[in-house]
Design an enzyme around this catalytic site. Structure first.
Site, PDB file in Angstrom:
ATOM      1  N   GLY A 189       0.840  -1.490  -0.247  1.00 41.07           N
ATOM      2  CA  GLY A 189       0.019  -0.214   0.339  1.00 41.07           C
ATOM      3  C   GLY A 189       1.043   1.471  -0.196  1.00 41.07           C
ATOM      4  N   GLU A 190       0.705   2.504   0.550  1.00 38.74           N
ATOM      5  CA  GLU A 190       1.177   3.630   0.377  1.00 38.74           C
ATOM      6  C   GLU A 190       1.100   4.511  -0.328  1.00 38.74           C
ATOM      7  OE1 GLU A 190       4.801   3.639   2.620  1.00 38.74           O
ATOM      8  OE2 GLU A 190       4.148   2.446   4.304  1.00 38.74           O
ATOM      9  N   GLY A 191       0.723   3.755  -2.036  1.00 41.66           N
ATOM     10  CA  GLY A 191       1.021   4.201  -3.089  1.00 41.66           C
ATOM     11  C   GLY A 191       2.997   3.745  -3.677  1.00 41.66           C
TER      12      GLY A 191
END
EC number: 2.4.2.21
Length: 349
Positions: free
Chosen positions: A315-317
């Protein structure tokens, strides 16, 4: 003054004339026709986006929406709730996965607090709606008005970044337990039982996965979201981070700029954004196939095929940061390769 309706109404299809012109140029480059495969498709897609001035992208940014979720209280994650605020602080230090990969890709990271259950974190953009969403297993995540307001605020934040020169966006998220509302949203939009969608998230024990499935199923049964109404779905079984990412997609698409998706929660946000404005889909670039269980189903409904298969689920980008290199490569191919007609090579195909 922008309204949500004006932003939605500004989203138009890609420019087919520009795309056809680009396809013709690609076919004339010093290579066999179509030999760059999907990289050529990406270059053609970019050509159709009216917000880009040719295949030139000077500034890239990943917007990370950070929020806590009331459904955490149902025991659907093994991570401590405090990890959301702590990891947001780590993002400001530049030491998280997305920060390292974004720097490598030449992108900056903007971290936005849309609902962390803590006092404001220094350095974050403060768009906090509440200190965590409602527990979707007991009631709605938020009111419809809150969802609409956050969609607009996130779209306007995106438009503000565009005035600062950003031409390529990635979306990311951070929030303990957020794969649970993401699974609920995907289940509703794809009309699948949660059993087919719910995954382990951040290493949730597989032997307890049945509990997470039951929580998602309960959330849908209690809230009865209307799959025909994206805002209703987001408000009832979503989360502030999902709404925020959907707002970024609407904002960028409204001025013809691309958004790179990340993992499973971003697919949920994309499903919502595309129900609100179907032409949003043409401005989305799928980075990677998340290892989360419902990813393939979500992407099939989006009619998007991810470029990377790395078994990632951070996740997080982080996946969006990696895919920015592909966008750069597509632009370099288009701009810098020589023409077949000038190469003294005659190809039989």
């Amino acid at each position: 003054m922008q309204t949500l309706s004006s932003i939605i109404n500004a989203i138009v299809p890609l420019d087919n004339v520009a795309m056809a012109r680009t396809a013709t140029r690609l076919n004339g480059l010093v290579k066999p026709t179509g030999s760059f495969g999907r990289l050529e498709h990406l270059a053609i897609q970019l050509a159709g986006m009216r917000g880009l001035s040719g295949h030139h992208i000077d500034r890239k940014q990943i917007i990370v929406m950070v929020a806590d979720h009331g459904v955490y209280d149902e025991g659907v994650t093994i991570s401590p709730k405090s990890a959301t605020a702590i990891h947001a602080q780590n993002m400001m230090k530049g030491i998280t996965g997305v920060c390292v990969l974004a720097e490598n890709a030449g992108a900056d990271v903007k971290v936005v607090d849309v609902g962390i259950d803590s006092d404001p974190v220094p350095g974050l953009v403060n768009m906090k709606v509440e200190r965590g969403s409602g527990n979707i297993a007991q009631g709605p995540a938020m009111s419809r008005q809150q969802a609409e307001d956050l969609l607009l605020a996130s779209a306007c934040l995106t438009l503000e970044q565009i005035t600062n020169g950003v031409q390529l966006f990635g979306v990311g998220e951070l929030g303990m337990a957020n794969t649970t509302p993401a699974a609920a949203v995907v289940s509703v939009f794809t009309d699948n039982d949660p059993q087919q969608i719910v995954g382990i998230g951040a290493n949730f024990p597989s032997e307890r996965l049945h509990h997470k499935v039951a929580v998602v199923r309960q959330a849908i049964e209690i809230n009865r979201p209307d799959a025909r109404d994206s805002i209703d779905v987001l408000a009832k079984v979503g989360g502030y981070d999902l709404v925020g990412m959907a707002g970024v997609m609407l904002g960028a698409a409204s001025v013809g700029l691309p958004v790179i998706l990340d993992g499973f929660p971003s697919y949920a946000a994309a499903l919502a954004a595309c129900r609100i404005a179907p032409d949003v889909r043409h401005y989305l670039i799928p980075s990677h196939l998340s290892a989360e269980k419902g990813s393939i189903i979500a992407l099939q409904h989006l009619q998007l095929a991810p470029y990377l298969h790395l078994d990632m689920r951070l996740g997080e980008g982080s996946g969006a940061a990696l895919a920015m290199h592909l966008v750069d490569a597509a632009c370099a191919m288009y701009n810098n390769m020589g023409l077949l007609a000038e190469s003294n090579i005659v190809l039989p195909f």
